[in-house]
Design a protein around this motif. Structure first.
Motif, PDB file in Angstrom:
ATOM      1  N   ALA A  55      77.666 -50.931 -10.802  1.00 50.03           N
ATOM      2  CA  ALA A  55      78.519 -50.042  -9.999  1.00 50.03           C
ATOM      3  C   ALA A  55      79.768 -50.771  -9.520  1.00 50.03           C
ATOM      4  O   ALA A  55      80.826 -50.163  -9.370  1.00 50.03           O
ATOM      5  CB  ALA A  55      77.728 -49.488  -8.818  1.00 50.03           C
ATOM      6  N   ALA A  56      79.655 -52.082  -9.295  1.00 57.08           N
ATOM      7  CA  ALA A  56      80.806 -52.864  -8.845  1.00 57.08           C
ATOM      8  C   ALA A  56      81.883 -52.955  -9.939  1.00 57.08           C
ATOM      9  O   ALA A  56      83.061 -53.069  -9.627  1.00 57.08           O
ATOM     10  CB  ALA A  56      80.357 -54.265  -8.442  1.00 57.08           C
ATOM     11  N   PHE A  57      81.454 -52.922 -11.196  1.00 61.94           N
ATOM     12  CA  PHE A  57      82.392 -53.059 -12.307  1.00 61.94           C
ATOM     13  C   PHE A  57      82.870 -51.715 -12.863  1.00 61.94           C
ATOM     14  O   PHE A  57      83.799 -51.682 -13.664  1.00 61.94           O
ATOM     15  CB  PHE A  57      81.752 -53.869 -13.435  1.00 61.94           C
ATOM     16  CG  PHE A  57      81.387 -55.260 -13.011  1.00 61.94           C
ATOM     17  CD1 PHE A  57      82.364 -56.221 -12.796  1.00 61.94           C
ATOM     18  CD2 PHE A  57      80.058 -55.608 -12.803  1.00 61.94           C
ATOM     19  CE1 PHE A  57      82.024 -57.502 -12.398  1.00 61.94           C
ATOM     20  CE2 PHE A  57      79.709 -56.881 -12.404  1.00 61.94           C
ATOM     21  CZ  PHE A  57      80.687 -57.842 -12.197  1.00 61.94           C
ATOM     22  N   THR A  58      82.237 -50.629 -12.470  1.00 63.31           N
ATOM     23  CA  THR A  58      82.596 -49.320 -13.019  1.00 63.31           C
ATOM     24  C   THR A  58      83.101 -48.381 -11.926  1.00 63.31           C
ATOM     25  O   THR A  58      83.022 -47.166 -12.072  1.00 63.31           O
ATOM     26  CB  THR A  58      81.401 -48.666 -13.722  1.00 63.31           C
ATOM     27  OG1 THR A  58      80.341 -48.501 -12.791  1.00 63.31           O
ATOM     28  CG2 THR A  58      80.942 -49.485 -14.908  1.00 63.31           C
ATOM     29  N   ALA A  59      83.570 -48.937 -10.852  1.00 60.07           N
ATOM     30  CA  ALA A  59      84.095 -48.165  -9.733  1.00 60.07           C
ATOM     31  C   ALA A  59      83.062 -47.163  -9.202  1.00 60.07           C
ATOM     32  O   ALA A  59      83.376 -46.041  -8.861  1.00 60.07           O
ATOM     33  CB  ALA A  59      85.390 -47.460 -10.112  1.00 60.07           C
ATOM     34  N   GLY A  60      81.812 -47.596  -9.168  1.00 58.13           N
ATOM     35  CA  GLY A  60      80.763 -46.762  -8.594  1.00 58.13           C
ATOM     36  C   GLY A  60      80.166 -45.751  -9.539  1.00 58.13           C
ATOM     37  O   GLY A  60      79.234 -45.033  -9.182  1.00 58.13           O
ATOM     38  N   LEU A  61      80.665 -45.682 -10.764  1.00 55.06           N
ATOM     39  CA  LEU A  61      80.180 -44.683 -11.713  1.00 55.06           C
ATOM     40  C   LEU A  61      78.729 -44.934 -12.151  1.00 55.06           C
ATOM     41  O   LEU A  61      77.955 -43.995 -12.287  1.00 55.06           O
ATOM     42  CB  LEU A  61      81.099 -44.639 -12.933  1.00 55.06           C
ATOM     43  CG  LEU A  61      80.901 -43.475 -13.894  1.00 55.06           C
ATOM     44  CD1 LEU A  61      81.107 -42.147 -13.151  1.00 55.06           C
ATOM     45  CD2 LEU A  61      81.852 -43.571 -15.052  1.00 55.06           C
ATOM     46  N   ILE A  67      75.267 -43.698 -10.347  1.00 53.06           N
ATOM     47  CA  ILE A  67      74.555 -42.472 -10.697  1.00 53.06           C
ATOM     48  C   ILE A  67      73.283 -42.827 -11.472  1.00 53.06           C
ATOM     49  O   ILE A  67      72.275 -42.143 -11.379  1.00 53.06           O
ATOM     50  CB  ILE A  67      75.472 -41.530 -11.518  1.00 53.06           C
ATOM     51  CG1 ILE A  67      76.663 -41.105 -10.669  1.00 53.06           C
ATOM     52  CG2 ILE A  67      74.708 -40.320 -12.016  1.00 53.06           C
ATOM     53  CD1 ILE A  67      77.740 -40.390 -11.456  1.00 53.06           C
ATOM     54  N   GLY A  68      73.344 -43.928 -12.204  1.00 51.93           N
ATOM     55  CA  GLY A  68      72.193 -44.391 -12.978  1.00 51.93           C
ATOM     56  C   GLY A  68      71.009 -44.798 -12.118  1.00 51.93           C
ATOM     57  O   GLY A  68      69.907 -44.964 -12.631  1.00 51.93           O
ATOM     58  N   LEU A  69      71.200 -44.973 -10.819  1.00 54.90           N
ATOM     59  CA  LEU A  69      70.085 -45.311  -9.921  1.00 54.90           C
ATOM     60  C   LEU A  69      69.038 -44.196  -9.870  1.00 54.90           C
ATOM     61  O   LEU A  69      67.881 -44.432  -9.514  1.00 54.90           O
ATOM     62  CB  LEU A  69      70.599 -45.602  -8.509  1.00 54.90           C
ATOM     63  CG  LEU A  69      71.329 -46.919  -8.322  1.00 54.90           C
ATOM     64  CD1 LEU A  69      71.959 -46.984  -6.934  1.00 54.90           C
ATOM     65  CD2 LEU A  69      70.380 -48.079  -8.522  1.00 54.90           C
ATOM     66  N   VAL A  70      69.434 -43.001 -10.233  1.00 63.03           N
ATOM     67  CA  VAL A  70      68.500 -41.871 -10.233  1.00 63.03           C
ATOM     68  C   VAL A  70      67.406 -42.081 -11.284  1.00 63.03           C
ATOM     69  O   VAL A  70      66.248 -41.728 -11.057  1.00 63.03           O
ATOM     70  CB  VAL A  70      69.265 -40.551 -10.495  1.00 63.03           C
ATOM     71  CG1 VAL A  70      68.325 -39.392 -10.691  1.00 63.03           C
ATOM     72  CG2 VAL A  70      70.236 -40.281  -9.366  1.00 63.03           C
TER      73      VAL A  70
END
Length: 173
Positions: A45-51, A54-57
């Motif tokens: 998330a740090a490298f993808t601007a938080g995108l 969403i994968g945490l789901v």
């Protein structure tokens, strides 16, 4: 005129000897993988601007589903049967008459032994479930002893004996 539906006097009441569930510890490595996946999503998330947050789901959903399926499987050992209830949305009840149990084995791998858990495996003459595995249960020695006593009592009550037939004696060489 009323009809009596009482059980015959020779049939004793069925009582519960043990009830339990498989321990969640049996899925340790699966849960460990879910944690690693969640960490990877959080770092990503740090490298993808938080995108990728969403994968945490995905790991959370994987964890919850596995936990729920395990929790929804329960075992009940009575004086006459072993009842195995499983299923999350659709429930299934499998019953094993104790006089059909041929053999039982207890094993405690190191990891489970450290946690005070063990596995119980039954070999039966039941057509629908010839092998029954009850994994990662607490006080497995006590459950095995209760099972052994109940199997013998049920065989005596039904006047059933196990007969081993070995087909290798009459084989031609």
């Amino acid at each position: 005129m009323s009809l009596s539906t009482a059980a015959p006097s020779s049939a004793p009441d069925e009582t519960t000897l043990w009830q339990g569930h498989t321990s969640q510890w049996v899925h340790f490595w699966y849960y460990f993988f879910c944690v690693l996946l969640a960490i990877a999503c959080a770092v990503g998330a740090a490298f993808t601007a938080g995108l990728s947050a969403i994968g945490l789901v995905v790991p959370l959903l994987m964890w919850v589903v596995r936990w729920w399926v395990t929790k929804c499987t329960s075992y009940e050992l009575t004086t006459q049967r072993l009842k195995i209830s499983s299923g999350v949305l659709n429930r299934k009840l499998d019953e094993l008459e104790l006089f059909r149990v041929k053999d039982y084995a207890m094993d405690q791998p190191l990891f489970l032994r450290i946690l005070g858990l063990g596995n119980l495996t039954l070999v039966t003459s039941d057509a629908s479930s010839p092998h029954v595995a009850i994994k990662a249960i607490p006080q497995v020695e006590n459950v095995r002893e209760k099972l052994r006593t109940a199997v013998q009592a049920e065989r005596d009550r039904k006047r059933v004996r196990e007969l081993d037939v070995d087909g290798s004696e009459g084989a031609l060489t």
